[in-house]
Scaffold this motif. Structure first.
Motif, PDB file in Angstrom:
ATOM      1  N   LEU A 104       0.679  -1.575  -0.207  1.00 50.44           N
ATOM      2  CA  LEU A 104      -0.215   0.048  -0.330  1.00 50.44           C
ATOM      3  C   LEU A 104       0.892   1.353   0.000  1.00 50.44           C
ATOM      4  O   LEU A 104       1.052   1.639   1.178  1.00 50.44           O
ATOM      5  CB  LEU A 104      -1.156   0.062   1.374  1.00 50.44           C
ATOM      6  CG  LEU A 104      -2.012   0.737   1.645  1.00 50.44           C
ATOM      7  CD1 LEU A 104      -2.753   1.044   0.151  1.00 50.44           C
ATOM      8  CD2 LEU A 104      -3.026   0.826   2.780  1.00 50.44           C
ATOM      9  N   PRO A 105       1.209   1.269  -1.095  1.00 47.67           N
ATOM     10  CA  PRO A 105       1.960   2.870  -1.042  1.00 47.67           C
ATOM     11  C   PRO A 105       1.484   3.996  -1.060  1.00 47.67           C
ATOM     12  O   PRO A 105       0.290   4.582  -1.199  1.00 47.67           O
ATOM     13  CB  PRO A 105       2.591   3.360  -2.456  1.00 47.67           C
ATOM     14  CG  PRO A 105       1.423   2.292  -3.953  1.00 47.67           C
ATOM     15  CD  PRO A 105       0.921   1.172  -2.561  1.00 47.67           C
ATOM     16  N   GLY A 106       2.686   5.147  -0.048  1.00 43.38           N
ATOM     17  CA  GLY A 106       1.558   6.445   0.242  1.00 43.38           C
ATOM     18  C   GLY A 106       1.068   6.386   1.217  1.00 43.38           C
ATOM     19  O   GLY A 106       0.719   6.671   1.706  1.00 43.38           O
ATOM     20  N   VAL A 107       1.999   5.423   2.603  1.00 39.20           N
ATOM     21  CA  VAL A 107       0.313   5.403   3.268  1.00 39.20           C
ATOM     22  C   VAL A 107       1.418   6.618   4.498  1.00 39.20           C
ATOM     23  O   VAL A 107       0.398   6.756   4.747  1.00 39.20           O
ATOM     24  CB  VAL A 107       0.654   4.117   4.024  1.00 39.20           C
ATOM     25  CG1 VAL A 107       0.467   3.948   5.788  1.00 39.20           C
ATOM     26  CG2 VAL A 107       0.401   3.269   3.630  1.00 39.20           C
ATOM     27  N   GLU A 108       2.395   6.548   4.928  1.00 43.31           N
ATOM     28  CA  GLU A 108       2.967   7.718   5.718  1.00 43.31           C
ATOM     29  C   GLU A 108       2.890   9.505   4.313  1.00 43.31           C
ATOM     30  O   GLU A 108       2.042  10.239   5.492  1.00 43.31           O
ATOM     31  CB  GLU A 108       4.518   7.840   5.911  1.00 43.31           C
ATOM     32  CG  GLU A 108       4.840   7.289   5.940  1.00 43.31           C
ATOM     33  CD  GLU A 108       4.552   6.734   7.292  1.00 43.31           C
ATOM     34  OE1 GLU A 108       4.403   8.143   8.653  1.00 43.31           O
ATOM     35  OE2 GLU A 108       4.355   5.125   7.978  1.00 43.31           O
ATOM     36  N   VAL A 109       2.564   9.866   3.295  1.00 43.00           N
ATOM     37  CA  VAL A 109       1.738  10.022   3.438  1.00 43.00           C
ATOM     38  C   VAL A 109      -0.520  10.460   3.372  1.00 43.00           C
ATOM     39  O   VAL A 109       0.008  11.734   3.819  1.00 43.00           O
ATOM     40  CB  VAL A 109       1.653  10.569   1.373  1.00 43.00           C
ATOM     41  CG1 VAL A 109       1.442  11.887   0.609  1.00 43.00           C
ATOM     42  CG2 VAL A 109       3.375  10.447   1.569  1.00 43.00           C
ATOM     43  N   GLY A 110       0.077   9.966   2.843  1.00 43.05           N
ATOM     44  CA  GLY A 110      -2.041   9.619   3.599  1.00 43.05           C
ATOM     45  C   GLY A 110      -1.881  10.078   5.371  1.00 43.05           C
ATOM     46  O   GLY A 110      -3.225  11.109   5.240  1.00 43.05           O
ATOM     47  N   ILE A 111      -1.420   9.532   5.619  1.00 38.57           N
ATOM     48  CA  ILE A 111      -1.528  10.017   7.801  1.00 38.57           C
ATOM     49  C   ILE A 111      -1.024  11.399   7.414  1.00 38.57           C
ATOM     50  O   ILE A 111      -2.081  12.571   8.221  1.00 38.57           O
ATOM     51  CB  ILE A 111      -0.439   9.446   8.156  1.00 38.57           C
ATOM     52  CG1 ILE A 111      -0.765   7.518   7.978  1.00 38.57           C
ATOM     53  CG2 ILE A 111      -0.158  10.048   9.452  1.00 38.57           C
ATOM     54  CD1 ILE A 111       0.246   6.465   8.521  1.00 38.57           C
ATOM     55  N   ALA A 112       0.125  11.988   6.712  1.00 37.63           N
ATOM     56  CA  ALA A 112       0.833  13.223   7.141  1.00 37.63           C
ATOM     57  C   ALA A 112      -1.005  13.916   6.674  1.00 37.63           C
ATOM     58  O   ALA A 112      -1.391  15.143   7.352  1.00 37.63           O
ATOM     59  CB  ALA A 112       1.307  13.562   6.293  1.00 37.63           C
ATOM     60  N   LEU A 113      -1.106  13.580   5.432  1.00 32.48           N
ATOM     61  CA  LEU A 113      -2.673  14.453   4.710  1.00 32.48           C
ATOM     62  C   LEU A 113      -4.351  14.343   5.586  1.00 32.48           C
ATOM     63  O   LEU A 113      -3.906  15.537   5.745  1.00 32.48           O
ATOM     64  CB  LEU A 113      -2.990  13.909   3.039  1.00 32.48           C
ATOM     65  CG  LEU A 113      -1.617  14.668   2.243  1.00 32.48           C
ATOM     66  CD1 LEU A 113      -2.616  13.166   0.690  1.00 32.48           C
ATOM     67  CD2 LEU A 113      -1.923  15.666   1.709  1.00 32.48           C
ATOM     68  N   SER A 114      -3.742  13.157   6.660  1.00 32.27           N
ATOM     69  CA  SER A 114      -5.041  13.146   7.173  1.00 32.27           C
ATOM     70  C   SER A 114      -4.985  14.252   8.373  1.00 32.27           C
ATOM     71  O   SER A 114      -6.204  15.016   8.458  1.00 32.27           O
ATOM     72  CB  SER A 114      -5.535  11.734   8.270  1.00 32.27           C
ATOM     73  OG  SER A 114      -4.432  11.737   8.609  1.00 32.27           O
ATOM     74  N   ILE A 115      -4.032  14.494   8.208  1.00 28.19           N
ATOM     75  CA  ILE A 115      -3.821  15.857   9.479  1.00 28.19           C
ATOM     76  C   ILE A 115      -3.841  17.358   9.112  1.00 28.19           C
ATOM     77  O   ILE A 115      -4.511  17.954   9.653  1.00 28.19           O
ATOM     78  CB  ILE A 115      -2.607  15.878  10.358  1.00 28.19           C
ATOM     79  CG1 ILE A 115      -2.258  14.291  11.161  1.00 28.19           C
ATOM     80  CG2 ILE A 115      -2.370  16.944  10.978  1.00 28.19           C
ATOM     81  CD1 ILE A 115      -0.799  14.090  11.607  1.00 28.19           C
ATOM     82  N   LEU A 116      -3.959  17.191   7.800  1.00 29.55           N
ATOM     83  CA  LEU A 116      -3.662  18.620   6.869  1.00 29.55           C
ATOM     84  C   LEU A 116      -4.942  18.830   6.657  1.00 29.55           C
ATOM     85  O   LEU A 116      -5.475  20.225   6.661  1.00 29.55           O
ATOM     86  CB  LEU A 116      -3.153  18.689   5.989  1.00 29.55           C
ATOM     87  CG  LEU A 116      -3.221  19.413   4.619  1.00 29.55           C
ATOM     88  CD1 LEU A 116      -2.577  20.845   5.446  1.00 29.55           C
ATOM     89  CD2 LEU A 116      -1.765  19.962   3.820  1.00 29.55           C
ATOM     90  N   VAL A 117      -5.521  17.824   5.723  1.00 34.47           N
ATOM     91  CA  VAL A 117      -7.665  18.015   5.707  1.00 34.47           C
ATOM     92  C   VAL A 117      -8.440  18.107   6.599  1.00 34.47           C
ATOM     93  O   VAL A 117      -9.097  19.181   6.497  1.00 34.47           O
ATOM     94  CB  VAL A 117      -7.334  16.794   4.811  1.00 34.47           C
ATOM     95  CG1 VAL A 117      -8.994  16.977   3.893  1.00 34.47           C
ATOM     96  CG2 VAL A 117      -6.491  16.547   3.301  1.00 34.47           C
ATOM     97  N   LEU A 118      -7.767  17.269   8.619  1.00 32.13           N
ATOM     98  CA  LEU A 118      -8.224  17.266   9.105  1.00 32.13           C
ATOM     99  C   LEU A 118      -8.586  18.894   9.631  1.00 32.13           C
ATOM    100  O   LEU A 118      -9.824  19.109   9.909  1.00 32.13           O
ATOM    101  CB  LEU A 118      -8.538  16.490   9.668  1.00 32.13           C
ATOM    102  CG  LEU A 118      -9.158  14.963   9.217  1.00 32.13           C
ATOM    103  CD1 LEU A 118      -8.802  13.628   9.990  1.00 32.13           C
ATOM    104  CD2 LEU A 118     -10.477  14.870   9.177  1.00 32.13           C
ATOM    105  N   GLY A 119      -8.065  19.534   9.636  1.00 31.94           N
ATOM    106  CA  GLY A 119      -7.230  19.916  10.532  1.00 31.94           C
ATOM    107  C   GLY A 119      -7.944  21.744   9.503  1.00 31.94           C
ATOM    108  O   GLY A 119      -8.771  22.827   9.885  1.00 31.94           O
ATOM    109  N   ALA A 120      -7.956  21.505   8.297  1.00 35.92           N
ATOM    110  CA  ALA A 120      -8.012  22.568   7.473  1.00 35.92           C
ATOM    111  C   ALA A 120     -10.333  22.782   7.844  1.00 35.92           C
ATOM    112  O   ALA A 120     -10.597  23.681   7.427  1.00 35.92           O
ATOM    113  CB  ALA A 120      -8.011  22.334   6.093  1.00 35.92           C
ATOM    114  N   ALA A 121     -10.595  21.020   7.340  1.00 32.31           N
ATOM    115  CA  ALA A 121     -12.004  21.052   7.307  1.00 32.31           C
ATOM    116  C   ALA A 121     -12.613  22.244   8.912  1.00 32.31           C
ATOM    117  O   ALA A 121     -13.592  22.385   8.858  1.00 32.31           O
ATOM    118  CB  ALA A 121     -12.294  19.777   7.223  1.00 32.31           C
TER     119      ALA A 121
END
Length: 209
Positions: A104-121
């Motif tokens: 499952l490539p990009g897992v760490e990127v997905g985790i980082a994006l989760s913080i960015l996206v949820l925080g922005a939301a």
């Protein structure tokens, strides 16, 4: 005169309480990067306690799970409970993939994006339809679950480990909900948005690191 004085006191007390909440939240968020890499994965340590401590020891997981509860509270309605319940359930799916070693490539990127996206939301007080929010957090839950699952086989008792981190995840969600419900009542929800604005840069930090 008495009513005016009492009103001023009440207003001052509410402002003081909200400022204290914001200050505590600021300290909480600002201190998280210091434990960003503090995941507990050593040797034979395992079981319920290990699993319980794992989500609490990584700032990336902690911020994302807190944000899920906070966002659900901000959205209101069924989202208050549907988001925090869905996230750990989907995490199990990601955990199974991690245990099975499915690429499952990009897992760490997905985790980082989760913080960015949820925080922005949260910062923009975005309130999409419930299914949209559930789809978003489900994608992120897969990433977080996969990261946990990839480490799961080293535990001495994988089943207890899984139960431990699910319980801890639920507690973090509940904390996020409580903070969100309280912050949402202050300054027309601006305090909750401020918390989101403080969380989002954490995603940028993890993306860069």
């Amino acid at each position: 005169m008495t009513r005016q004085v009492d009103g001023k006191r009440t207003a001052a007390g509410g402002a003081g309480s909200s400022l204290l909440t914001l200050a505590l939240a600021a300290v909480f968020v600002a201190g998280l990067p210091a434990i960003a890499e503090a995941h507990i994965t050593q040797d034979s340590a395992g079981g319920f306690v290990h699993g319980f401590l794992h989500p609490l020891s990584g700032a990336d997981h902690l911020l994302a799970m807190f944000s899920v509860g906070l966002w659900g509270a901000q959205m209101g309605g069924r989202s208050v409970w549907s988001l925090p319940i869905t996230f750990p359930l989907i995490m199990v799916v990601g955990g199974v993939l991690g245990i099975a070693g499915v690429p499952l490539p990009g897992v760490e990127v997905g985790i980082a994006l989760s913080i960015l996206v949820l925080g922005a939301a949260i910062a923009f007080s975005w309130k999409p339809q419930e299914w949209v929010a559930l789809a978003i957090i489900s994608v992120f839950a897969i990433c977080h679950g996969y990261a946990h699952g990839a480490e799961l086989p080293i535990a001495t008792d994988p089943a207890d480990y899984a139960i431990g981190f699910v319980v801890a995840t639920g507690m973090i969600h509940i904390f996020g909900i409580l903070v969100g419900l309280y912050a949402g009542r202050l300054y027309n929800g601006k305090l909750a948005r401020i918390l989101g604005a403080m969380i989002a840069p954490g995603g940028v930090y993890f993306l860069m690191s």
